[in-house]
Every structure is written in C-alpha cells, then in structure tokens.
Design an enzyme around this catalytic site. Structure first.
Site, PDB file in Angstrom:
ATOM      1  N   HIS A 124       0.874  -1.180   0.000  1.00  0.00           N
ATOM      2  CA  HIS A 124       0.000   0.000   0.000  1.00  0.00           C
ATOM      3  C   HIS A 124       0.911   1.230   0.000  1.00  0.00           C
ATOM      4  O   HIS A 124       2.011   1.186   0.546  1.00  0.00           O
ATOM      5  CB  HIS A 124      -0.837  -0.060   1.284  1.00  0.00           C
ATOM      6  CG  HIS A 124      -1.922   0.967   1.378  1.00  0.00           C
ATOM      7  ND1 HIS A 124      -1.684   2.265   1.749  1.00  0.00           N
ATOM      8  CD2 HIS A 124      -3.258   0.886   1.171  1.00  0.00           C
ATOM      9  CE1 HIS A 124      -2.831   2.941   1.781  1.00  0.00           C
ATOM     10  NE2 HIS A 124      -3.798   2.122   1.429  1.00  0.00           N
ATOM     11  N   CYS A 365      -4.676   2.436  -3.750  1.00  0.00           N
ATOM     12  CA  CYS A 365      -3.416   2.895  -3.133  1.00  0.00           C
ATOM     13  C   CYS A 365      -2.283   1.899  -3.325  1.00  0.00           C
ATOM     14  O   CYS A 365      -1.416   1.734  -2.454  1.00  0.00           O
ATOM     15  CB  CYS A 365      -3.592   3.211  -1.645  1.00  0.00           C
ATOM     16  SG  CYS A 365      -4.722   4.561  -1.346  1.00  0.00           S
TER      17      CYS A 365
HETATM   18  N1  PMP Z   1      -1.713  -0.785   4.590  1.00  0.00           N
HETATM   19  C1  PMP Z   1      -2.635  -1.533   3.999  1.00  0.00           C
HETATM   20  C2  PMP Z   1      -2.266  -2.908   3.526  1.00  0.00           C
HETATM   21  C3  PMP Z   1      -3.922  -1.030   3.831  1.00  0.00           C
HETATM   22  O1  PMP Z   1      -4.850  -1.769   3.229  1.00  0.00           O
HETATM   23  C4  PMP Z   1      -4.222   0.263   4.294  1.00  0.00           C
HETATM   24  C5  PMP Z   1      -5.599   0.862   4.105  1.00  0.00           C
HETATM   25  N2  PMP Z   1      -6.172   0.633   2.856  1.00  0.00           N
HETATM   26  C6  PMP Z   1      -3.216   0.982   4.918  1.00  0.00           C
HETATM   27  C7  PMP Z   1      -1.966   0.423   5.064  1.00  0.00           C
HETATM   28  C8  PMP Z   1      -3.445   2.348   5.444  1.00  0.00           C
HETATM   29  O2  PMP Z   1      -4.470   2.361   6.382  1.00  0.00           O
HETATM   30  P1  PMP Z   1      -5.041   3.737   6.899  1.00  0.00           P
HETATM   31  O3  PMP Z   1      -5.516   4.484   5.697  1.00  0.00           O
HETATM   32  O4  PMP Z   1      -6.153   3.342   7.806  1.00  0.00           O
HETATM   33  O5  PMP Z   1      -3.932   4.427   7.590  1.00  0.00           O
END
Ligand code: PMP
Length: 407
Positions: A124, A365
C-alpha cells in the site's frame, strides 16, 4: 459446512439492515473499512454519555474513569495482537501514522546514506511513501521484492535483496489489493538472521485472522482500528518495548514529557512517549470494544466461513466471460480484484451502486502493483464475516447486467 450463524452475526451490525438506491445494502468494500457492531457503537455512546473527560491528568472521578477505560482498551488491543505488554501498544491515528512515526523516529536514527529499505511490489502507498521520503532525506534507497503473476512474493529473489546495507524490511502481512497472505513466519527469521529490523503492516491481516506479534518475531507491527470493526481515527503501533523506548519522540507536547523547563525537556517512557496531546480517547475505547468483539467470535468457524465466501465468489465471478481475477495466491483472504473486458472499473462501480452494491474501483493505493500487471487499477470486492452467499449472487447478477449494457 461451517458452524457460522451469519444471520445472527449480521443482526449485530445495524447498518447492514438498510437499503441503498432502493435495494438492500450489499457491502463489499470491507478492505477499505469495516462496518461496526452494536458493541462498538454502544461503547462509544456510553463513553460520551457517562465517562467523557480528559485522561491522565485529572484527580476527579470522571477523569479517572476515562483513564481506566482508555488503558483497559490498550490491554484489549495487546491481547488482540498477542503483545506481551500493553505499554508497547501505542495509539496512533491509523496504520499510516504508525508507519510515519517509525520512519520519522527510528528511521531517522538508524537509516543513513547508502542504506537500503526493502519493501514489496504489493505494498500500500502507506508502506512505500514514508520510506521514500525518509530515503530522500538521508540518502538511502528503497528496494523492492518482486511478485509473480499469481500475486505472490517471489521468495527466490528475497535472499539477494537482504543485503548488508538493508536496515529495514517493511512488508504487508496481507495485500489489500490482491488478498495475498504473505508467509511472514518464513520471511521474518530470514531478515532477523541478518540483523535487519522488520515492520509488518497488519492493516489487512488483523481483519481476517488472529495475529500474534510475539510469535511472528517482527520488531514493529501496525494496524488501523477502522478495518477491524473499530472507529476511524484510531490505529496502533506495536513495537518491542526496548526499541520503542530507545527511539526519539515523534511529536512533542503534553503527556509525553517527564519534566519541562526552558533549559530542556525530558521524555516519558512508552506508551506516553509517543502519545503527545489529548489522544482519541473515545476511539481507543471503541477499538478496545472492537478487539473484544472480534476475540469473542469463533475464529475457526469465521475462517472457514470466509473461505467459503471466497471460494464461492471466485467460482461465480470466474464464470463471467471476460472477467479476469488478479491475485490467485495459494493463501489469500476474501478479497477479489478483477477486470471486466472493455469496461472501465469506475463504470462498474457506479452501476453496481445503483443496485445497492458497494465495491471499490481504482488503484486501491497500490499503483506500483497495478503497473506490474500493466493496469491502472481494478474492481475490488472484499468480503467480511458478515457477508452472505446471497450477496455474492447479487454481485454476479449485477455484473452480468453491467456487461450486457456496456460490454
Ligand atoms: N496498509 C494496507 C495494507 C492497507 O490496506 C491500508 C488501508 N487501505 C493501509 C496500510 C493504510 O491504512 P489507513 O488508511 O487506515 O492508515
């Protein structure tokens, strides 16, 4: 067949009973955020109705009650991830902030010019960008573990990437776009044997199966409350206590100090060291309730049920002409990314919404991951333990309709 009583589980999630665009809501965007059970909603309500006060600094009854509830939530979170000590669980805004905290503190102290930060191709952006920013500041390099066509890490490429310059391995436990479960139990010891610090991004794993940071052997573990039935605006950084206490503070302010004078300031130990200012008290308490709720579920039945949903949905979707699934790892959670020939994901998402079906479209993302597959993104259906086989049928019927109209 599993022993999972999905009707009973669904009754705990008030939002699932509503209609969207005249259709029963079919919520298949769980990888983005989960829905909240009554236990969490009612806990937040109770906090604001009967316990609301600022914590840690008050001698009055409400402040002590709020402090006790906040610290009890930390205990629940610690049990939820198998952390031997609650103080090693730092409340952050989300997984993103937890990673940024490590990059800005531990990273600034331990990563220098010529060093390498190893991530994977399926990360991500939250587990890429903070490391790129750090690398730029200190003159380090971000290196990448490639993935294969099935969306699994190329483990053969790994040993050569764990070099004498590698200071950190930052790896997702589960891919949010592909659902791949990475064999972190196998990978972490390889990195640790070379003295490499390991951060595991558990934003997606914590929503699907129990994790135990102590047995994993990683140094840092992060996750977000909102993906595990908790409120938004609250997340967790777990770290080995000695490592955390040796790190410089992230933000300065109230609560994180030992003594302040104009001659200088000394800082507290964990967890307060990294919790400057008034924290998201209600959020932490809500997350504690979410952790208790999840730990109270039959984990074996839950896993079997989610597997059944994944298998059924995969079969049903694969039967649609021109539908291509991305992410066919042998071990994966109930997340399915796909493309439908000739139809833009945004059009699919918009048309499914007309039928009351919530899915996600775009790059999720993970732009570098989609570049690997020569795509801009996908349509993603992500299933939770409260979804049903009938909802899978609703999804496939709606997709067939979209295909007829736009294909
Ligand atoms: N890492 C992963 C694997 C995720 O799926 C996400 C959220 N889609 C995040 C990090 C970031 O999470 P957050 O937006 O809640 O900080």
């Amino acid at each position: 067949m599993s022993q999972w009583d999905v009707a009973q589980v669904r009754a705990e999630f008030p939002i699932l009973g509503q209609t969207v665009n005249g259709h029963p809501l079919v919520y298949l965007d769980n990888a983005a955020t989960s829905q909240k059970p009554r236990a969490v909603i009612e806990r937040l309500d109770r906090y604001y109705r009967t316990e609301n006060a600022n914590i840690h600094r008050g001698v009055h009854a409400l402040s002590q009650e709020a402090t006790a509830a906040y610290e009890a939530a930390r205990e629940s979170v610690a049990r939820f991830i198998g952390a031997p000590e609650a103080r090693s669980c730092i409340f952050t805004r989300n997984a993103t902030e937890a990673i940024n905290l490590v990059a800005a503190t531990w990273g600034r102290e331990h990563i220098g010019a010529g060093d390498e930060i190893l991530v994977s191709e399926m990360e991500h952006h939250a587990n890429i960008v903070p490391w790129q920013m750090l690398a730029e500041q200190v003159g380090a390099t971000v290196t990448v573990i490639p993935i294969n066509d099935r969306g699994e890490l190329d483990l053969d490429a790994l040993p050569a990437l764990l070099t004498s310059r590698t200071k950190l391995l930052a790896l997702c436990h589960v891919s949010n776009s592909l659902g791949t479960i990475n064999p972190v139990e196998q990978i972490i010891p390889l990195a640790k044997a070379k003295g490499i610090t390991v951060l595991i991004d558990g934003a997606q794993s914590t929503a699907h199966f129990p994790v135990n940071v102590a047995t994993l052997g990683c140094d840092f573990f992060v996750f977000s409350g909102h993906k595990v039935c908790g409120p938004t605006g609250i997340g967790v950084l777990w770290g080995k206590p000695d490592l955390l206490n040796a790190m410089p503070p992230y933000q300065g302010g109230g609560d994180m100090i030992d003594r302040v004078s104009f001659a200088g300031t000394t800082f507290r130990q964990i967890p307060e060291r990294f919790e400057a200012g008034t924290p998201h008290i209600a959020g932490a308490i809500g997350l504690g309730a979410a952790a208790e709720y999840l730990m109270g579920l039959d984990q074996q039945a839950l896993a079997a049920y989610e597997h059944e949903l994944l298998t059924y949905a995969t079969e049903q979707l694969q039967a649609i002409d021109g539908l291509q699934i991305y992410g066919e790892a042998a071990h994966k959670v109930s997340v399915i990314s796909f493309t439908l020939a000739g139809i833009h994901p945004n059009d699919i998402g918009t048309m499914l919404d007309v039928d009351g079906i919530a899915i996600r479209t775009g790059h999720h993302c993970t732009m570098p991951l989609w570049a690997r597959f020569g795509l801009e993104g996908s349509t993603r259906a992500s299933f939770a333990f409260y979804n049903t086989l009938a909802e899978v049928d609703a999804l496939t019927a709606s997709l067939r309709k979209v295909q007829k109209l736009l294909g």
